[in-house]
Design a protein around this motif. Structure first.
Motif, mmCIF file in Angstrom:
data_model
loop_
_atom_site.group_PDB
_atom_site.id
_atom_site.type_symbol
_atom_site.label_atom_id
_atom_site.label_comp_id
_atom_site.label_asym_id
_atom_site.label_seq_id
_atom_site.Cartn_x
_atom_site.Cartn_y
_atom_site.Cartn_z
ATOM 1 N N GLY A 3 0.788 -1.227 0.000
ATOM 2 C CA GLY A 3 0.000 0.000 0.000
ATOM 3 C C GLY A 3 0.816 1.271 0.000
ATOM 4 N N SER A 4 2.009 1.242 -0.572
ATOM 5 C CA SER A 4 2.833 2.445 -0.595
ATOM 6 C C SER A 4 3.144 2.863 -2.025
ATOM 7 C CB SER A 4 4.132 2.222 0.172
ATOM 8 O OG SER A 4 4.899 1.223 -0.453
ATOM 9 N N LEU A 5 3.484 4.119 -2.177
ATOM 10 C CA LEU A 5 3.876 4.676 -3.467
ATOM 11 C C LEU A 5 5.274 5.247 -3.310
ATOM 12 C CD1 LEU A 5 3.327 5.706 -6.385
ATOM 13 C CD2 LEU A 5 2.399 7.779 -5.319
ATOM 14 N N ILE A 6 6.181 4.801 -4.150
ATOM 15 C CA ILE A 6 7.545 5.306 -4.135
ATOM 16 C C ILE A 6 7.811 5.909 -5.506
ATOM 17 C CG2 ILE A 6 9.978 4.717 -3.923
ATOM 18 C CD1 ILE A 6 9.097 2.341 -2.177
ATOM 19 N N ILE A 7 8.269 7.152 -5.532
ATOM 20 C CA ILE A 7 8.582 7.835 -6.791
ATOM 21 C C ILE A 7 10.087 8.046 -6.843
ATOM 22 C CG2 ILE A 7 8.237 9.921 -8.162
ATOM 23 C CD1 ILE A 7 5.494 10.185 -6.740
ATOM 24 N N VAL A 8 10.703 7.607 -7.930
ATOM 25 C CA VAL A 8 12.146 7.758 -8.091
ATOM 26 C C VAL A 8 12.447 8.404 -9.433
ATOM 27 C CG1 VAL A 8 12.648 5.764 -6.626
ATOM 28 C CG2 VAL A 8 12.510 5.454 -9.087
ATOM 29 N N GLY A 9 13.603 8.993 -9.549
ATOM 30 C CA GLY A 9 14.068 9.567 -10.803
ATOM 31 C C GLY A 9 15.285 8.806 -11.294
ATOM 32 N N THR A 10 15.431 8.725 -12.604
ATOM 33 C CA THR A 10 16.579 8.013 -13.165
ATOM 34 C C THR A 10 17.781 8.921 -13.357
ATOM 35 O OG1 THR A 10 15.782 8.384 -15.416
ATOM 36 C CG2 THR A 10 15.139 6.321 -14.358
ATOM 37 N N ASP A 30 5.986 -4.187 -7.029
ATOM 38 C CA ASP A 30 4.929 -5.001 -7.614
ATOM 39 C C ASP A 30 4.495 -4.417 -8.952
ATOM 40 O OD1 ASP A 30 4.829 -6.730 -5.412
ATOM 41 O OD2 ASP A 30 3.421 -5.422 -4.376
ATOM 42 N N ARG A 31 4.558 -3.101 -9.046
ATOM 43 C CA ARG A 31 4.143 -2.404 -10.269
ATOM 44 C C ARG A 31 5.052 -1.200 -10.495
ATOM 45 N NH1 ARG A 31 -1.937 -0.514 -11.896
ATOM 46 N NH2 ARG A 31 -1.466 -0.283 -14.099
ATOM 47 N N VAL A 32 5.546 -1.042 -11.711
ATOM 48 C CA VAL A 32 6.395 0.090 -12.086
ATOM 49 C C VAL A 32 5.757 0.783 -13.283
ATOM 50 C CG1 VAL A 32 8.657 0.803 -12.955
ATOM 51 C CG2 VAL A 32 8.502 -1.046 -11.282
ATOM 52 N N LEU A 33 5.487 2.062 -13.145
ATOM 53 C CA LEU A 33 4.993 2.905 -14.237
ATOM 54 C C LEU A 33 6.061 3.942 -14.510
ATOM 55 C CD1 LEU A 33 1.383 3.468 -12.874
ATOM 56 C CD2 LEU A 33 2.131 1.726 -14.498
#
Length: 70
Positions: A3-10, A30-33
């Motif tokens: 139940g978490s959202l992690i936002i990363v930059g390349t 589990d899911r990468v957009l």
């Protein structure tokens, strides 16, 4: 983390500027957009997580951009 959202930059140089924590988050998600302009960056992300899904990406310079200036 359920139940978490992690936002990363390349970073500008995709593989070379990403932190180890960001890389691990992509690998274990589990899911990468993602939305990137560079096809090599997309390929690299899919290499980290084969289930990664590409989102539409508009640079603002072409017909696919909905926001027009002028």
């Amino acid at each position: 983390m359920a139940g978490s959202l992690i936002i990363v930059g390349t970073g500008i140089q995709w593989g070379g500027q990403m932190t180890l924590a960001a890389r691990r988050a992509i690998e274990q998600a589990d899911r990468v957009l993602f939305a990137v302009a560079d096809p090599w960056n997309a390929r690299w992300i899919r290499g980290l997580n084969p289930a990664a899904e590409s989102l539409p990406y508009a640079t603002g310079n072409g017909p696919s951009c909905s926001a027009r200036s002028g």
